[in-house]
Design a protein around this motif. Structure first.
Motif, PDB file in Angstrom:
ATOM      1  N   SER A 194       1.028  -1.149   0.025  1.00 12.84           N
ATOM      2  CA  SER A 194      -0.010   0.020  -0.080  1.00 12.84           C
ATOM      3  C   SER A 194       0.899   1.124  -0.020  1.00 12.84           C
ATOM      4  CB  SER A 194      -0.987   0.030   1.170  1.00 12.84           C
ATOM      5  OG  SER A 194      -0.310   0.145   2.394  1.00 12.84           O
ATOM      6  N   ILE A 195       1.951   1.047   0.601  1.00  8.39           N
ATOM      7  CA  ILE A 195       2.831   2.386   0.644  1.00  8.39           C
ATOM      8  C   ILE A 195       3.799   2.612  -0.585  1.00  8.39           C
ATOM      9  CG2 ILE A 195       4.455   1.415   2.085  1.00  8.39           C
ATOM     10  CD1 ILE A 195       4.797   4.171   3.509  1.00  8.39           C
ATOM     11  N   HIS A 196       4.125   3.525  -1.146  1.00 10.38           N
ATOM     12  CA  HIS A 196       5.150   3.745  -2.077  1.00 10.38           C
ATOM     13  C   HIS A 196       6.068   4.798  -1.911  1.00 10.38           C
ATOM     14  CE1 HIS A 196       3.165   0.429  -4.396  1.00 10.38           C
ATOM     15  NE2 HIS A 196       2.257   1.108  -3.829  1.00 10.38           N
ATOM     16  N   ASP A 243      -1.196  -6.270 -13.001  1.00 12.44           N
ATOM     17  CA  ASP A 243       0.507  -5.917 -12.646  1.00 12.44           C
ATOM     18  C   ASP A 243       0.328  -5.295 -11.039  1.00 12.44           C
ATOM     19  OD1 ASP A 243       3.017  -4.821 -12.227  1.00 12.44           O
ATOM     20  OD2 ASP A 243       3.175  -4.699 -14.280  1.00 12.44           O
ATOM     21  N   LYS A 244       1.067  -5.696 -10.197  1.00 13.35           N
ATOM     22  CA  LYS A 244       1.084  -5.294  -8.687  1.00 13.35           C
ATOM     23  C   LYS A 244       1.626  -4.047  -8.770  1.00 13.35           C
ATOM     24  CE  LYS A 244       3.543  -8.892  -7.254  1.00 13.35           C
ATOM     25  NZ  LYS A 244       4.119  -9.834  -6.533  1.00 13.35           N
ATOM     26  N   ARG A 245       2.415  -3.412  -9.795  1.00 15.92           N
ATOM     27  CA  ARG A 245       2.963  -2.081  -9.747  1.00 15.92           C
ATOM     28  C   ARG A 245       1.691  -1.149  -9.924  1.00 15.92           C
ATOM     29  NH1 ARG A 245       7.648  -2.891 -14.080  1.00 15.92           N
ATOM     30  NH2 ARG A 245       5.696  -4.074 -14.786  1.00 15.92           N
ATOM     31  N   PRO A 246       1.373  -0.041  -9.105  1.00 16.84           N
ATOM     32  CA  PRO A 246       0.329   0.864  -9.233  1.00 16.84           C
ATOM     33  C   PRO A 246       0.737   2.072 -10.386  1.00 16.84           C
ATOM     34  CG  PRO A 246       1.664   1.607  -7.482  1.00 16.84           C
ATOM     35  CD  PRO A 246       2.344   0.296  -7.911  1.00 16.84           C
ATOM     36  N   GLU A 247      -0.302   2.511 -10.928  1.00 14.59           N
ATOM     37  CA  GLU A 247      -0.437   3.684 -11.881  1.00 14.59           C
ATOM     38  C   GLU A 247      -0.270   4.909 -10.988  1.00 14.59           C
ATOM     39  OE1 GLU A 247      -3.061   3.075 -14.748  1.00 14.59           O
ATOM     40  OE2 GLU A 247      -1.817   1.359 -15.614  1.00 14.59           O
ATOM     41  N   GLN A 248       0.006   6.050 -11.720  1.00 14.01           N
ATOM     42  CA  GLN A 248      -0.494   7.289 -10.866  1.00 14.01           C
ATOM     43  C   GLN A 248      -1.898   7.262 -10.358  1.00 14.01           C
ATOM     44  OE1 GLN A 248       2.321   9.397  -9.953  1.00 14.01           O
ATOM     45  NE2 GLN A 248       1.012  10.187  -8.496  1.00 14.01           N
ATOM     46  N   LEU A 272      -2.765   6.186  -6.678  1.00 14.69           N
ATOM     47  CA  LEU A 272      -2.391   6.789  -5.582  1.00 14.69           C
ATOM     48  C   LEU A 272      -2.953   7.888  -4.983  1.00 14.69           C
ATOM     49  CD1 LEU A 272       1.693   6.500  -6.563  1.00 14.69           C
ATOM     50  CD2 LEU A 272       0.389   4.686  -5.176  1.00 14.69           C
ATOM     51  N   SER A 273      -3.229   8.074  -3.776  1.00 16.46           N
ATOM     52  CA  SER A 273      -3.561   9.228  -3.052  1.00 16.46           C
ATOM     53  C   SER A 273      -2.888  10.474  -3.349  1.00 16.46           C
ATOM     54  CB  SER A 273      -3.814   9.125  -1.628  1.00 16.46           C
ATOM     55  OG  SER A 273      -4.266  10.091  -1.080  1.00 16.46           O
ATOM     56  N   PRO A 274      -3.262  11.626  -3.763  1.00 18.44           N
ATOM     57  CA  PRO A 274      -2.425  12.829  -4.275  1.00 18.44           C
ATOM     58  C   PRO A 274      -1.920  13.367  -2.843  1.00 18.44           C
ATOM     59  CG  PRO A 274      -4.932  13.232  -4.097  1.00 18.44           C
ATOM     60  CD  PRO A 274      -4.861  11.821  -3.954  1.00 18.44           C
ATOM     61  N   GLU A 275      -2.321  13.091  -1.562  1.00 20.98           N
ATOM     62  CA  GLU A 275      -1.793  13.630  -0.492  1.00 20.98           C
ATOM     63  C   GLU A 275      -0.518  12.681  -0.043  1.00 20.98           C
ATOM     64  OE1 GLU A 275      -4.850  12.323  -0.272  1.00 20.98           O
ATOM     65  OE2 GLU A 275      -5.989  14.100  -0.458  1.00 20.98           O
ATOM     66  N   THR A 276       0.736  13.478   0.244  1.00 19.83           N
ATOM     67  CA  THR A 276       1.902  13.081   0.776  1.00 19.83           C
ATOM     68  C   THR A 276       1.917  12.630   2.202  1.00 19.83           C
ATOM     69  OG1 THR A 276       2.994  14.477  -0.740  1.00 19.83           O
ATOM     70  CG2 THR A 276       4.264  13.462   0.784  1.00 19.83           C
ATOM     71  N   GLU A 277       2.317  11.256   2.445  1.00 16.96           N
ATOM     72  CA  GLU A 277       2.375  10.849   3.725  1.00 16.96           C
ATOM     73  C   GLU A 277       3.750  10.960   4.242  1.00 16.96           C
ATOM     74  OE1 GLU A 277       1.948   6.696   6.124  1.00 16.96           O
ATOM     75  OE2 GLU A 277       0.801   6.770   4.295  1.00 16.96           O
ATOM     76  N   TYR A 278       4.089  11.735   5.573  1.00 13.17           N
ATOM     77  CA  TYR A 278       5.390  11.944   5.878  1.00 13.17           C
ATOM     78  C   TYR A 278       5.693  11.028   6.976  1.00 13.17           C
ATOM     79  CZ  TYR A 278       5.223  16.034   3.148  1.00 13.17           C
ATOM     80  OH  TYR A 278       4.768  17.112   2.087  1.00 13.17           O
ATOM     81  N   ALA A 290       6.000   9.446   1.294  1.00 16.91           N
ATOM     82  CA  ALA A 290       5.638   8.505   0.628  1.00 16.91           C
ATOM     83  C   ALA A 290       4.143   8.718   0.080  1.00 16.91           C
ATOM     84  CB  ALA A 290       5.461   7.236   1.365  1.00 16.91           C
ATOM     85  N   PHE A 291       3.636   8.046  -0.942  1.00 14.26           N
ATOM     86  CA  PHE A 291       2.153   7.954  -1.185  1.00 14.26           C
ATOM     87  C   PHE A 291       1.801   6.811  -0.866  1.00 14.26           C
ATOM     88  CE2 PHE A 291       4.548  10.860  -4.134  1.00 14.26           C
ATOM     89  CZ  PHE A 291       3.911  12.129  -4.240  1.00 14.26           C
TER      90      PHE A 291
END
Length: 443
Positions: A71-73, A393-398, A401-407, A413-414
């Protein structure tokens, strides 16, 4: 999947599905991912709509599948490797065996049995002289974890396979207790509830991460020195993480204070393990008569392996999934599921079970527990074979992903967008992922 609905005492269906795609597999992994999310959503909708209409529930099958991977990228940093260098499948003189060596003590146990250095080539050479059942039995006896590849028929004939097949998907028990009440907000249905998380690795942490996504206050407790660096950024989302050692007298008082205030206890201790620490079921009820419990183990709650340590990848080997995958892939080697689907599905079912127990307790119908296992979830999946060619594919596309940045403590991370949508109750987390042992052990 009708059995999930029946186990949770819910109508079949009750949610909409959007999105497309399937993981490539002999088994309908994406259907399992979608169903587990859907019935979690239906459970929450029932809790929210106890005295009024239930909100609509929708599952995005693509996002549901991706959450079963990662879930985290990270942005500008990397997660450690998922597997230890020695973890994996090895050919023996009469079959295949998988070693799980991510934890240092499990790795040391395997090396003691094999009598070799911690080198991949050395392990391969050593293990070829063993029979698959022989090396599995010896490593387990030494305190390690390993699993030989069995076919589905061999597992069905095995005493543990027969025991697991006879168990329900979710084992419920209930007793009289105080009615549970909290100031439930329809938009954050679990807000105000305290969840004590005594889980490790994946299935249990997935369940508590999910409960945090709907407002629960989750406090994870680990012993000193424990770490899961390859998983922690993914599965501590929304949680606070502390450390206690229940073998030390000074930490038992704080633990009991946490237990007394908890609304839900989620743990992954094998049968008898908490009792061995002085906290059997009667003691836990005495400390907190209104405590709801959800727990899991690897190989089921009955049968000769009920106390055996295990992980998703090992259960897949034992129960025939890896062998069926091998035939499907026209391979000579074990072929596991494309993701740790037993862990994730069990985690979401655990979260759904916690919500159903809350619903029951809020209606004054008593307090209860739920038990699940990875091996029983495997039995749920095995009849559902893939009748289409999966290409997801297990790799996500843009757009995934949520647009918010997780610090996070490790860097920015996204996070994947939530796969589950409940009308009026968004799935969101109040805090980013955190390091183990980063807060004091208190509510």
């Amino acid at each position: 999947m009708k059995e999930i609905a029946e186990s949770l005492d819910l109508p079949e269906g009750g949610f909409d599905i959007t999105g497309t795609g399937d993981f490539p597999s002999a088994f309908a992994v994406t259907d399992l991912a979608t169903a587990a999310y859907g019935y979690l959503g239906a459970s929450l909708a029932g809790l929210i709509g106890q005295d009024k209409s239930r909100p609509n529930v929708t599952v995005d099958r693509r996002l549901a599948s991706l959450w079963y991977a990662q879930s985290i990228h990270p942005f500008g940093w990397e997660l450690p490797p998922v597997w230890d260098a020695l973890a994996g499948v090895y050919e023996t003189r009469d079959g295949w065996v998988r070693l799980h060596t991510n934890l240092p003590h499990h790795k040391a146990a395997a090396l003691r049995v094999l009598g070799c250095e911690p080198d991949l080539d050395a392990v391969q050479r050593a293990i070829r002289s063993w029979g698959a059942d022989e090396v599995e039995t010896s490593i387990v006896a030494e305190g390690g974890v390993a699993a030989m590849m069995r076919s589905e028929a061999e597992w069905a004939a095995h005493p543990q396979g027969a025991a697991v097949a006879a168990e329900p998907l979710i084992q419920w028990s209930n007793w009289s207790g105080p009615a549970k009440s909290w100031d439930m907000r329809p938009d954050r249905p679990l807000s105000g509830l305290k969840v004590l998380d005594l889980t490790r690795v994946l299935a249990g942490p997935v369940s508590t991460r999910t409960l945090a996504g709907y407002g629960a206050e989750v406090l994870r407790i680990d012993p000193p020195g424990w770490d899961e660096p390859n998983l922690v950024p993914d599965i501590t989302l929304g949680k606070r993480c502390a450390r206690l050692d229940l073998r030390h007298l000074t930490d038992r008082g704080p633990f009991e204070a946490l237990l007394a205030e908890a609304d839900i206890l989620i743990h992954g201790y094998r049968p008898g393990a908490l009792a061995g620490l002085g906290y059997d079921e009667a003691t836990r009820r005495d400390i907190n008569p209104g405590l709801i419990e959800v727990t899991l183990d690897a190989y089921g709650w009955t049968g000769p392996w009920a106390g055996r340590r295990g992980f998703d990848s090992l259960v897949q080997m034992s129960c025939g999934i890896a062998d069926t995958g091998r035939v499907w892939a026209a391979s000579t080697k074990p072929t596991p599921l494309p993701v740790q689907a037993l862990d994730h599905a069990t985690g979401y079912l655990m979260a759904a079970a916690a919500v159903r127990l809350l619903d029951r307790a809020a209606r004054g119908k008593g307090i209860g527990t739920a038990r699940l296992s990875l091996a029983r979830t495997a039995e749920l999946l095995k009849p559902y074979r893939q009748d289409r060619i999966g290409t997801l594919d297990k790799r996500p596309e843009q757009a995934d992903l949520s647009p918010e940045t997780e610090y996070t403590p490790w860097g920015a991370a996204f996070r994947l967008r939530p796969a589950l949508t409940i009308e009026g109750a968004p799935m969101k987390w109040d805090r980013p992922a955190s390091a183990l042992g980063s807060v004091a052990a208190s509510w």
